[in-house]
Design an enzyme around this catalytic site. Structure first.
Site, mmCIF file in Angstrom:
data_model
loop_
_atom_site.group_PDB
_atom_site.id
_atom_site.type_symbol
_atom_site.label_atom_id
_atom_site.label_comp_id
_atom_site.label_asym_id
_atom_site.label_seq_id
_atom_site.Cartn_x
_atom_site.Cartn_y
_atom_site.Cartn_z
ATOM 1 N N CYS A 25 57.153 76.516 7.862
ATOM 2 C CA CYS A 25 58.592 75.460 8.239
ATOM 3 C C CYS A 25 59.145 74.961 7.303
ATOM 4 C CB CYS A 25 58.001 74.839 8.995
ATOM 5 S SG CYS A 25 56.382 73.878 9.328
ATOM 6 N N GLY A 26 59.270 75.396 6.766
ATOM 7 C CA GLY A 26 60.125 74.665 5.367
ATOM 8 C C GLY A 26 59.382 73.253 4.418
#
Length: 296
Positions: free
Chosen positions: A89-90
């Site tokens: 998720c970055g």
């Protein structure tokens, strides 16, 4: 220069990764829509709760006493942290942990850094649990949540343990650290004071408690009954905001990964074409050279 076989193998790998990231992007987008709907529908209730609690506090004019309102010298700090359960998720988890470190540096006694001996943590989400298990901080509670669809009962469990820590005197102040959902592209890590409760502004900028109400029964009785519920609501709002932020960050990250895989495939395809052309040119040169040698 890599051989044709190696380049084709890399292209197959990149295509497989692209298919996976594209599927994960679509799943995150579907979950984000549901999570975003929950956030939008819950915010009016949370804002109205702030208004009512502010009005109750105003009506009491400082005469209301409650264990959750007792202000003490903050020599012992508690932090409730809500993080993601999974990766991919970055920078979502990294930004949240940076905010936690900021609280640990500035949220202690006289504005100084807190120490592991004077800090107790309540951790929701596997990422933050894994992070602090390797560090010398006291973990007072860990919670495994349904990060796809968190329930109010899960929020009540976290809030109850936080209230117990505060009322028993194990901590003098409790902060809540989570990620506020602004859009699919923007998520903002936040720190709010959870206990003792303080008056806050609403999300729209209006002052909580600016309206006048008639209370039945008296304000103090209502305040005592609604304070625990208000803490539960605060934690639940943080949970659903965090879930929506996680899905938004994952959708954005998987979209970028899919685009990067496409660029990699295009580059590898170009390299494969050049290698194939070089091989054909080499073979032609060998044929011409051999024919010239036979003529000679």
């Amino acid at each position: 220069m890599p051989s044709m076989r190696q380049i084709r193998g890399r292209i197959r790998t990149a295509k497989n990764i692209q298919q996976i990231t594209k599927a994960m992007k679509m799943v995150a987008a579907a979950r984000l829509k549901r999570a975003q709907d929950r956030v939008v529908s819950a915010r009016p209730y949370a804002n109205k709760m702030k208004e009512v609690m502010g009005s109750l506090s105003k009506a009491g004019a400082g005469n209301i006493t409650h264990p959750l309102l007792e202000v003490r010298e903050p020599s012992k700090v508690g932090i409730v942290i809500i993080s993601a359960d999974r990766g991919l998720c970055g920078s979502y988890s990294t930004n949240l942990l940076k905010k936690v470190q900021e609280v640990l540096r500035t949220g202690g006694v006289d504005g100084g850094a807190v120490t592991p001996e004077t800090t107790k943590l309540l951790l929701a989400g596997r990422k933050v649990q894994t992070y602090f298990r390797r560090r010398p901080y006291t973990i007072a509670g860990e919670f495994v949540l349904n990060m796809t669809n968190p329930t109010f009962a899960e929020a009540q469990e976290i809030a109850k343990q936080a209230r117990d820590l505060y009322i028993s005197g194990d901590v003098d102040i409790i902060y809540l650290v989570y990620t506020k959902f602004l859009s699919a592209l923007v998520q903002k890590p936040l720190m709010v004071q959870m206990l003792p409760m303080v008056a806050e502004d609403n999300d729209d900028g209006s002052v909580a408690g600016s309206e006048d109400y008639i209370f039945e029964p008296d304000a103090e009785t209502l305040f005592g009954n609604m304070l625990p519920r208000s803490v539960d609501t605060l934690v639940y709002q943080a949970l659903i905001e965090s879930v929506a932020s996680e899905h938004g960050a994952r959708m954005t990250a998987m979209s970028s990964a899919t685009d990067n895989a496409g660029k990699m495939i295009a580059g590898l395809t170009l390299a494969a074409n050049r290698a194939r052309q070089a091989s054909i040119t080499k073979e032609l040169a060998e044929i011409v050279g051999g024919a010239d040698a036979l003529k000679g």
